[in-house]
Design an enzyme around this catalytic site. Structure first.
Site, PDB file in Angstrom:
ATOM      1  N   HIS A   1      14.437 -23.519 -18.428  1.00  0.00           N
ATOM      2  CA  HIS A   1      13.917 -22.772 -19.588  1.00  0.00           C
ATOM      3  C   HIS A   1      14.019 -21.270 -19.304  1.00  0.00           C
ATOM      4  O   HIS A   1      13.570 -20.783 -18.269  1.00  0.00           O
ATOM      5  CB  HIS A   1      12.461 -23.191 -19.791  1.00  0.00           C
TER       6      HIS A   1
ATOM      7  N   ASP B   1      13.215 -17.540 -20.784  1.00  0.00           N
ATOM      8  CA  ASP B   1      12.381 -16.818 -21.744  1.00  0.00           C
ATOM      9  C   ASP B   1      12.932 -15.420 -22.000  1.00  0.00           C
ATOM     10  O   ASP B   1      12.855 -14.546 -21.134  1.00  0.00           O
ATOM     11  CB  ASP B   1      10.956 -16.696 -21.196  1.00  0.00           C
TER      12      ASP B   1
ATOM     13  N   MET C   1       3.971 -23.487 -29.044  1.00  0.00           N
ATOM     14  CA  MET C   1       3.454 -22.545 -28.047  1.00  0.00           C
ATOM     15  C   MET C   1       1.961 -22.804 -27.873  1.00  0.00           C
ATOM     16  O   MET C   1       1.194 -22.713 -28.830  1.00  0.00           O
ATOM     17  CB  MET C   1       3.651 -21.093 -28.510  1.00  0.00           C
TER      18      MET C   1
ATOM     19  N   ASP D   1       4.949 -25.375 -24.509  1.00  0.00           N
ATOM     20  CA  ASP D   1       5.187 -24.246 -23.598  1.00  0.00           C
ATOM     21  C   ASP D   1       3.930 -23.384 -23.494  1.00  0.00           C
ATOM     22  O   ASP D   1       3.456 -22.845 -24.496  1.00  0.00           O
ATOM     23  CB  ASP D   1       6.357 -23.422 -24.181  1.00  0.00           C
TER      24      ASP D   1
ATOM     25  N   MET E   1      12.543 -12.020 -23.906  1.00  0.00           N
ATOM     26  CA  MET E   1      11.509 -11.232 -24.599  1.00  0.00           C
ATOM     27  C   MET E   1      11.992  -9.805 -24.823  1.00  0.00           C
ATOM     28  O   MET E   1      12.643  -9.229 -23.947  1.00  0.00           O
ATOM     29  CB  MET E   1      10.238 -11.177 -23.748  1.00  0.00           C
TER      30      MET E   1
ATOM     31  N   MET F   1      12.172 -14.955 -27.830  1.00  0.00           N
ATOM     32  CA  MET F   1      10.962 -14.285 -28.346  1.00  0.00           C
ATOM     33  C   MET F   1      11.368 -12.864 -28.716  1.00  0.00           C
ATOM     34  O   MET F   1      10.974 -11.890 -28.074  1.00  0.00           O
ATOM     35  CB  MET F   1       9.865 -14.305 -27.274  1.00  0.00           C
TER      36      MET F   1
ATOM     37  N   SER G   1      10.331 -22.932 -16.172  1.00  0.00           N
ATOM     38  CA  SER G   1      10.641 -21.624 -16.757  1.00  0.00           C
ATOM     39  C   SER G   1      10.879 -20.619 -15.643  1.00  0.00           C
ATOM     40  O   SER G   1       9.991 -20.365 -14.822  1.00  0.00           O
ATOM     41  CB  SER G   1       9.468 -21.152 -17.618  1.00  0.00           C
TER      42      SER G   1
END
Ligand code: DX5
Ligand code: ZN
Length: 218
Positions: free
Chosen positions: A33, A35, A137, A175, A37, A68, A8
């Site tokens: 990966h 992420d 998660m 994750d 947010m 997310m 990530s």
């Protein structure tokens, strides 16, 4: 399928992102990966599709975009066009989860559904046939470097059984808090894809870390 390690970039040094990604690739990473947010669904704000576009230029590895964000349906096309190969949305953000999954697949992108630690795997029951992967998660989403929540193991086993009972090919991704102490049990429970941020980036030798994770994952 061989077990896949997906570093990530949340824990990467963004001032040398190109080097970080190529070092991860050379060291045996399977996916990258990313992420995303929004400061709404999760407390933190990270980055958007421009970073996916950047990563697309930096590597040939599959890009795995973990959304997310609230109302992910508004952004699926944008992330697909920027080069995502896999997109996961949180079940908690999608009252029309089945429709959002179709939206991802219409973009010729592989679709995943992510579950927060407190979310019951039963939400997958009527949609799992449609999924390429489920993202369990194992920390509350929002930050890297948190401690693995132990009861995630039980949840992975429940989802694995759901998949096997229906004879599906759906993969399980995990994750949060994945490292050399936790990965073996996660793998034995039935996970196929392991996201790891702080266990790889920031360490001295990415190859050593990824080799160890792969060995322990079996
Ligand atoms: C957390 C993110 C993770 C994060 C994992 O909300 O979804 O992908 O980068 O970080 P580590 O591996 O450090 O727990
Ligand atoms: Zn993630």
């Amino acid at each position: 399928m061989d077990k896949i390690i997906a570093p990530s970039i949340l824990s990467a040094d963004f001032s040398i992102l190109g080097k970080e990604i190529s070092d991860a690739e050379k060291s045996g990473a399977g996916w990258i990966h990313i992420d995303v947010m929004d400061g709404q669904f999760v407390p933190n704000i990270t980055y958007g599709s421009i970073i996916v576009e950047t990563c697309r230029k930096l590597t040939k590895l599959p890009l795995d975009v973990h959304l997310m964000i609230e109302k992910p349906e508004k952004h699926i096309e944008e992330f697909a066009k920027s080069g995502a190969d896999y997109i996961s949305v949180h079940a908690e953000t999608c009252p029309h989860l089945h429709r959002v999954v179709q939206q991802i697949k219409e973009q010729k992108v592989k679709a995943g559904v992510a579950l927060n630690p407190s979310t019951d795997p039963d939400v997958l029951k009527w949609v799992i046939e449609e999924l390429d992967f489920v993202l369990v998660m194992s920390v509350n989403p929002g930050f890297g470097g948190q401690k693995f929540i132990k009861n995630s193991i039980e949840k992975i086993k429940i989802i694995k059984k759901m998949i096997d009972d229906k004879n599906l090919k759906t993969k399980i991704q995990v994750d949060g808090g994945v490292n050399s102490s936790t990965i073996k049990d996660i793998s034995l429970a039935g996970a196929d894809i392991f996201v790891a941020g702080s266990a790889i980036f920031g360490k001295d030798d990415y190859k050593k870390e990824i080799d160890e994770l792969k060995l322990l994952a079996g």
